[in-house]
Design a protein around this motif. Structure first.
Motif, short mmCIF file in Angstrom:
data_model
loop_
_atom_site.label_atom_id
_atom_site.label_comp_id
_atom_site.label_asym_id
_atom_site.label_seq_id
_atom_site.Cartn_x
_atom_site.Cartn_y
_atom_site.Cartn_z
N ASP A 13 0.82 -1.21 0.00
CA ASP A 13 0.00 0.00 0.00
C ASP A 13 0.86 1.27 0.00
N THR A 14 2.14 1.12 0.36
CA THR A 14 3.04 2.28 0.41
C THR A 14 3.77 2.50 -0.91
N VAL A 15 3.56 1.62 -1.87
CA VAL A 15 4.24 1.72 -3.16
C VAL A 15 3.52 2.73 -4.04
N GLN A 16 4.27 3.67 -4.60
CA GLN A 16 3.69 4.68 -5.47
C GLN A 16 3.14 4.03 -6.74
N CYS A 17 1.91 4.41 -7.07
CA CYS A 17 1.26 3.81 -8.24
C CYS A 17 0.08 4.69 -8.67
N ILE A 18 -0.20 4.69 -9.96
CA ILE A 18 -1.36 5.40 -10.47
C ILE A 18 -2.63 4.75 -9.90
N ASP A 19 -3.65 5.54 -9.64
CA ASP A 19 -4.93 5.00 -9.17
C ASP A 19 -5.56 4.16 -10.27
N LEU A 20 -6.32 3.14 -9.86
CA LEU A 20 -6.97 2.27 -10.84
C LEU A 20 -7.89 3.04 -11.79
N ASP A 21 -8.65 4.01 -11.25
CA ASP A 21 -9.57 4.73 -12.13
C ASP A 21 -8.83 5.60 -13.14
N ASN A 22 -7.71 6.19 -12.74
CA ASN A 22 -6.92 6.97 -13.69
C ASN A 22 -6.24 6.07 -14.72
N ALA A 23 -5.78 4.91 -14.25
CA ALA A 23 -5.17 3.94 -15.18
C ALA A 23 -6.20 3.50 -16.20
N GLN A 24 -7.43 3.32 -15.75
CA GLN A 24 -8.51 2.88 -16.64
C GLN A 24 -8.77 3.91 -17.73
N LYS A 25 -8.81 5.18 -17.36
CA LYS A 25 -9.05 6.23 -18.35
C LYS A 25 -7.97 6.23 -19.43
N VAL A 26 -6.72 6.15 -19.00
CA VAL A 26 -5.61 6.15 -19.95
C VAL A 26 -5.65 4.89 -20.81
N LEU A 27 -5.92 3.75 -20.18
CA LEU A 27 -5.99 2.48 -20.91
C LEU A 27 -7.07 2.51 -21.97
N PHE A 28 -8.28 2.92 -21.59
CA PHE A 28 -9.40 2.93 -22.54
C PHE A 28 -9.14 3.89 -23.69
N ASP A 29 -8.53 5.03 -23.41
CA ASP A 29 -8.18 5.96 -24.48
C ASP A 29 -7.19 5.31 -25.44
N ALA A 30 -6.24 4.55 -24.91
CA ALA A 30 -5.23 3.90 -25.75
C ALA A 30 -5.83 2.76 -26.56
N LEU A 31 -6.81 2.04 -26.00
CA LEU A 31 -7.43 0.91 -26.68
C LEU A 31 -8.40 1.35 -27.78
N LYS A 32 -9.00 2.52 -27.60
CA LYS A 32 -10.02 3.02 -28.52
C LYS A 32 -9.46 3.16 -29.93
N GLY A 33 -10.13 2.51 -30.87
CA GLY A 33 -9.73 2.58 -32.26
C GLY A 33 -8.57 1.65 -32.61
N VAL A 34 -8.01 0.99 -31.60
CA VAL A 34 -6.90 0.08 -31.82
C VAL A 34 -7.33 -1.36 -31.55
N VAL A 35 -7.86 -1.59 -30.37
CA VAL A 35 -8.29 -2.93 -29.97
C VAL A 35 -9.81 -3.01 -29.84
N ILE A 36 -10.42 -1.92 -29.41
CA ILE A 36 -11.88 -1.84 -29.34
C ILE A 36 -12.32 -0.63 -30.16
N GLU A 37 -13.55 -0.71 -30.69
CA GLU A 37 -14.04 0.42 -31.49
C GLU A 37 -14.13 1.68 -30.66
N ASP A 38 -14.77 1.54 -29.49
CA ASP A 38 -15.02 2.70 -28.63
C ASP A 38 -15.32 2.18 -27.24
N ASP A 39 -15.00 2.97 -26.21
CA ASP A 39 -15.26 2.50 -24.86
C ASP A 39 -16.75 2.49 -24.50
#
Length: 124
Positions: A59-85
């Motif tokens: 819990d003390t390890v620095q890391c991006i929050d899951l919800d922020n990681a999700q936003k970045v991930l979905f933006d990266a997947l859009k149009g590449v792996v999935i049509e749209d989120d």
């Protein structure tokens, strides 16, 4: 207005290459389920942290929050792996214990459209 950082652009390009290497030739059409596990970078002093708090050291390890990681991930997947989120019908996210290098493990499953509920087909 949304401004995409150079880092975000580079990440999306990395996702394209990874998808291509995995055999993805075009985005999945329709409904999908996405599951992802976020592995933070294991710090050099992880053993010391583990001795001090065996159950919660990660819990003390620095890391991006899951919800922020999700936003970045979905933006990266859009149009590449999935049509749209907008086609994402199921999301499972997990932050794992750091076990080495930082990474994101993603599984995308196409969903077959199930039959609508019979009660929805009856006249009102």
């Amino acid at each position: 207005m949304t401004v995409v950082s150079d880092e975000a652009k580079a990440y999306k390009n990395d996702v394209r290459w990874i998808a291509k290497a995995a055999g993805v030739t075009r985005p999945l059409a329709g409904r999908v389920a996405i599951a992802y596990t976020l592995y933070p970078q294991r710090p050099q002093d992880w053993q010391k942290r583990m001795r001090q708090d065996p159950l919660g050291w990660d819990d003390t390890v620095q890391c991006i929050d899951l919800d922020n990681a999700q936003k970045v991930l979905f933006d990266a997947l859009k149009g590449v792996v999935i049509e749209d989120d907008r086609w994402v019908r199921s999301i499972r996210a997990e932050r794992a214990e750091p076990d080495g290098d930082a990474r994101l493990v993603v599984t995308i499953t196409p969903l077959i459209a199930a039959n609508p509920q019979p009660s929805l087909l009856e006249p009102a």
